[in-house]
Design a protein around this motif. Structure first.
Motif, PDB file in Angstrom:
ATOM      1  N   GLY A  47      23.264 -34.536 -98.555  1.00 33.98           N
ATOM      2  CA  GLY A  47      22.761 -33.220 -98.180  1.00 33.98           C
ATOM      3  C   GLY A  47      23.579 -32.045 -98.655  1.00 33.98           C
ATOM      4  O   GLY A  47      23.322 -30.917 -98.255  1.00 33.98           O
ATOM      5  N   ARG A  48      24.522 -32.266 -99.521  1.00 34.80           N
ATOM      6  CA  ARG A  48      25.399 -31.175 -99.955  1.00 34.80           C
ATOM      7  C   ARG A  48      24.649 -30.064-100.693  1.00 34.80           C
ATOM      8  O   ARG A  48      25.114 -28.943-100.768  1.00 34.80           O
ATOM      9  N   ASP A  49      23.471 -30.359-101.196  1.00 30.70           N
ATOM     10  CA  ASP A  49      22.695 -29.378-101.947  1.00 30.70           C
ATOM     11  C   ASP A  49      21.780 -28.520-101.068  1.00 30.70           C
ATOM     12  O   ASP A  49      21.126 -27.611-101.559  1.00 30.70           O
ATOM     13  N   ARG A  50      21.757 -28.764 -99.764  1.00 34.07           N
ATOM     14  CA  ARG A  50      20.923 -27.978 -98.860  1.00 34.07           C
ATOM     15  C   ARG A  50      21.454 -26.560 -98.742  1.00 34.07           C
ATOM     16  O   ARG A  50      22.646 -26.316 -98.905  1.00 34.07           O
ATOM     17  N   SER A  51      20.563 -25.634 -98.407  1.00 32.67           N
ATOM     18  CA  SER A  51      20.988 -24.257 -98.167  1.00 32.67           C
ATOM     19  C   SER A  51      21.822 -24.200 -96.890  1.00 32.67           C
ATOM     20  O   SER A  51      21.763 -25.106 -96.050  1.00 32.67           O
ATOM     21  N   LEU A  52      22.556 -23.121 -96.738  1.00 34.50           N
ATOM     22  CA  LEU A  52      23.398 -22.959 -95.548  1.00 34.50           C
ATOM     23  C   LEU A  52      22.570 -23.042 -94.277  1.00 34.50           C
ATOM     24  O   LEU A  52      22.980 -23.670 -93.300  1.00 34.50           O
ATOM     25  N   SER A  53      21.386 -22.433 -94.281  1.00 38.60           N
ATOM     26  CA  SER A  53      20.551 -22.471 -93.072  1.00 38.60           C
ATOM     27  C   SER A  53      20.120 -23.896 -92.733  1.00 38.60           C
ATOM     28  O   SER A  53      19.885 -24.221 -91.576  1.00 38.60           O
ATOM     29  N   GLN A  54      20.025 -24.756 -93.707  1.00 37.32           N
ATOM     30  CA  GLN A  54      19.638 -26.141 -93.473  1.00 37.32           C
ATOM     31  C   GLN A  54      20.805 -26.992 -92.965  1.00 37.32           C
ATOM     32  O   GLN A  54      20.593 -28.112 -92.507  1.00 37.32           O
ATOM     33  N   LYS A  55      21.997 -26.475 -93.049  1.00 35.17           N
ATOM     34  CA  LYS A  55      23.179 -27.207 -92.594  1.00 35.17           C
ATOM     35  C   LYS A  55      23.648 -26.776 -91.211  1.00 35.17           C
ATOM     36  O   LYS A  55      24.507 -27.408 -90.616  1.00 35.17           O
ATOM     37  N   LYS A  56      23.082 -25.688 -90.701  1.00 31.99           N
ATOM     38  CA  LYS A  56      23.515 -25.173 -89.401  1.00 31.99           C
ATOM     39  C   LYS A  56      22.914 -25.994 -88.270  1.00 31.99           C
ATOM     40  O   LYS A  56      21.834 -26.551 -88.396  1.00 31.99           O
ATOM     41  N   PRO A  57      23.590 -26.053 -87.126  1.00 35.31           N
ATOM     42  CA  PRO A  57      23.064 -26.790 -85.973  1.00 35.31           C
ATOM     43  C   PRO A  57      21.717 -26.223 -85.518  1.00 35.31           C
ATOM     44  O   PRO A  57      21.435 -25.053 -85.696  1.00 35.31           O
ATOM     45  N   GLY A  58      20.911 -27.064 -84.948  1.00 36.47           N
ATOM     46  CA  GLY A  58      19.607 -26.639 -84.457  1.00 36.47           C
ATOM     47  C   GLY A  58      18.496 -27.375 -85.174  1.00 36.47           C
ATOM     48  O   GLY A  58      18.694 -28.454 -85.723  1.00 36.47           O
ATOM     49  N   TRP A  59      17.303 -26.772 -85.184  1.00 39.13           N
ATOM     50  CA  TRP A  59      16.125 -27.404 -85.775  1.00 39.13           C
ATOM     51  C   TRP A  59      16.344 -27.781 -87.235  1.00 39.13           C
ATOM     52  O   TRP A  59      15.815 -28.775 -87.712  1.00 39.13           O
ATOM     53  N   ASN A  60      17.059 -26.954 -87.955  1.00 38.18           N
ATOM     54  CA  ASN A  60      17.228 -27.184 -89.392  1.00 38.18           C
ATOM     55  C   ASN A  60      18.268 -28.236 -89.730  1.00 38.18           C
ATOM     56  O   ASN A  60      18.331 -28.667 -90.872  1.00 38.18           O
ATOM     57  N   ASN A  61      19.083 -28.633 -88.804  1.00 37.07           N
ATOM     58  CA  ASN A  61      20.184 -29.542 -89.122  1.00 37.07           C
ATOM     59  C   ASN A  61      19.668 -30.976 -89.256  1.00 37.07           C
ATOM     60  O   ASN A  61      19.989 -31.849 -88.475  1.00 37.07           O
ATOM     61  N   LEU A  62      18.850 -31.177 -90.280  1.00 39.24           N
ATOM     62  CA  LEU A  62      18.291 -32.495 -90.559  1.00 39.24           C
ATOM     63  C   LEU A  62      18.759 -32.952 -91.925  1.00 39.24           C
ATOM     64  O   LEU A  62      18.755 -32.184 -92.870  1.00 39.24           O
ATOM     65  N   LEU A  63      19.124 -34.193 -92.011  1.00 44.73           N
ATOM     66  CA  LEU A  63      19.496 -34.769 -93.296  1.00 44.73           C
ATOM     67  C   LEU A  63      18.292 -35.575 -93.775  1.00 44.73           C
ATOM     68  O   LEU A  63      17.971 -36.631 -93.235  1.00 44.73           O
ATOM     69  N   LEU A  64      17.581 -35.022 -94.757  1.00 44.14           N
ATOM     70  CA  LEU A  64      16.360 -35.637 -95.265  1.00 44.14           C
ATOM     71  C   LEU A  64      16.484 -35.893 -96.765  1.00 44.14           C
ATOM     72  O   LEU A  64      15.971 -35.124 -97.590  1.00 44.14           O
ATOM     73  N   PRO A  65      17.164 -36.969 -97.156  1.00 38.50           N
ATOM     74  CA  PRO A  65      17.253 -37.278 -98.590  1.00 38.50           C
ATOM     75  C   PRO A  65      15.858 -37.472 -99.185  1.00 38.50           C
ATOM     76  O   PRO A  65      14.942 -37.970 -98.523  1.00 38.50           O
TER      77      PRO A  65
ATOM     78  N   ALA B 112      11.403 -40.178 -93.913  1.00 40.42           N
ATOM     79  CA  ALA B 112      11.236 -38.962 -93.119  1.00 40.42           C
ATOM     80  C   ALA B 112      10.982 -37.711 -93.973  1.00 40.42           C
ATOM     81  O   ALA B 112      10.468 -36.720 -93.472  1.00 40.42           O
ATOM     82  N   SER B 113      11.324 -37.738 -95.244  1.00 44.86           N
ATOM     83  CA  SER B 113      11.118 -36.567 -96.096  1.00 44.86           C
ATOM     84  C   SER B 113       9.827 -36.640 -96.917  1.00 44.86           C
ATOM     85  O   SER B 113       9.538 -35.732 -97.699  1.00 44.86           O
ATOM     86  N   GLN B 114       9.057 -37.678 -96.707  1.00 43.19           N
ATOM     87  CA  GLN B 114       7.799 -37.830 -97.452  1.00 43.19           C
ATOM     88  C   GLN B 114       6.669 -37.078 -96.745  1.00 43.19           C
ATOM     89  O   GLN B 114       6.701 -36.865 -95.543  1.00 43.19           O
ATOM     90  N   ILE B 115       5.676 -36.713 -97.496  1.00 43.54           N
ATOM     91  CA  ILE B 115       4.488 -36.076 -96.924  1.00 43.54           C
ATOM     92  C   ILE B 115       3.705 -37.159 -96.192  1.00 43.54           C
ATOM     93  O   ILE B 115       3.507 -38.249 -96.723  1.00 43.54           O
ATOM     94  N   VAL B 116       3.277 -36.864 -94.980  1.00 40.50           N
ATOM     95  CA  VAL B 116       2.577 -37.864 -94.176  1.00 40.50           C
ATOM     96  C   VAL B 116       1.322 -38.334 -94.910  1.00 40.50           C
ATOM     97  O   VAL B 116       0.642 -37.532 -95.570  1.00 40.50           O
ATOM     98  N   PRO B 117       1.002 -39.615 -94.825  1.00 44.71           N
ATOM     99  CA  PRO B 117      -0.122 -40.172 -95.582  1.00 44.71           C
ATOM    100  C   PRO B 117      -1.459 -39.439 -95.389  1.00 44.71           C
ATOM    101  O   PRO B 117      -2.221 -39.276 -96.345  1.00 44.71           O
ATOM    102  N   ALA B 118      -1.731 -38.969 -94.199  1.00 41.24           N
ATOM    103  CA  ALA B 118      -3.014 -38.284 -93.951  1.00 41.24           C
ATOM    104  C   ALA B 118      -3.154 -36.989 -94.761  1.00 41.24           C
ATOM    105  O   ALA B 118      -4.265 -36.527 -95.005  1.00 41.24           O
TER     106      ALA B 118
END
Length: 142
Positions: free
Chosen positions: A13-31, A36-42
């Motif tokens: 996740g080193r390439d994520r923006s700063l906002s994506q690394k901060k605690p909270g909703w955005n603090n997700l590691l989605l390689p 989890a980072s794929q578009i849902v099949p539907a």
């Protein structure tokens, strides 16, 4: 149809923006290759529909989406997705700044709460976009 998904290009996740690394909703590691980072099949793209991978809230910032839209001659963009107050709002503002005409489908996006969703739609409506329901959009389209 064009899709934007959020994912990091590196597994750490080193390439994520700063906002994506901060605690909270955005603090997700989605390689990018993780389930989890794929578009849902539907909602998955069909055929050669275009998918851009973003590492920020905005689908324009850090992707070539603006160039793709321009190359395709697109001037009107309809946005739907999650989270209204983060990804949708950031993308809408970026699109508006680039002079795209934007519609947000109010019942095609969501936030952590209905109050947050509604408040953000009130903020962006008629400044950065036009907010309408899916039924209104269907009636609006030629």
């Amino acid at each position: 149809m064009l899709f934007a998904r959020i994912a990091c290009l590196g597994t750490d996740g080193r390439d994520r923006s700063l906002s994506q690394k901060k605690p909270g909703w955005n603090n997700l590691l989605l390689p990018k290759d993780a389930l989890a980072s794929q578009i849902v099949p539907a909602l998955a793209p069909l055929g050669d529909e275009i998918v851009v991978t973003k590492t920020t809230d905005s689908a324009l910032t850090g992707t070539n989406l603006r160039l793709i839209l321009n190359n395709l001659g697109i001037v009107h963009v309809v946005c739907a997705g999650i989270f209204t107050d983060q990804c949708i709002s950031s993308t809408v503002r970026s699109l508006a700044d680039e002079s795209f005409d934007v519609i947000v489908v109010e019942d095609g996006c969501a936030a952590a709460s209905e109050a947050l969703h509604t408040a953000e739609l009130e903020i962006i409506n008629m400044i950065y976009c036009h907010v309408m329901s899916a039924d209104e959009l269907i009636g609006y389209l030629p």
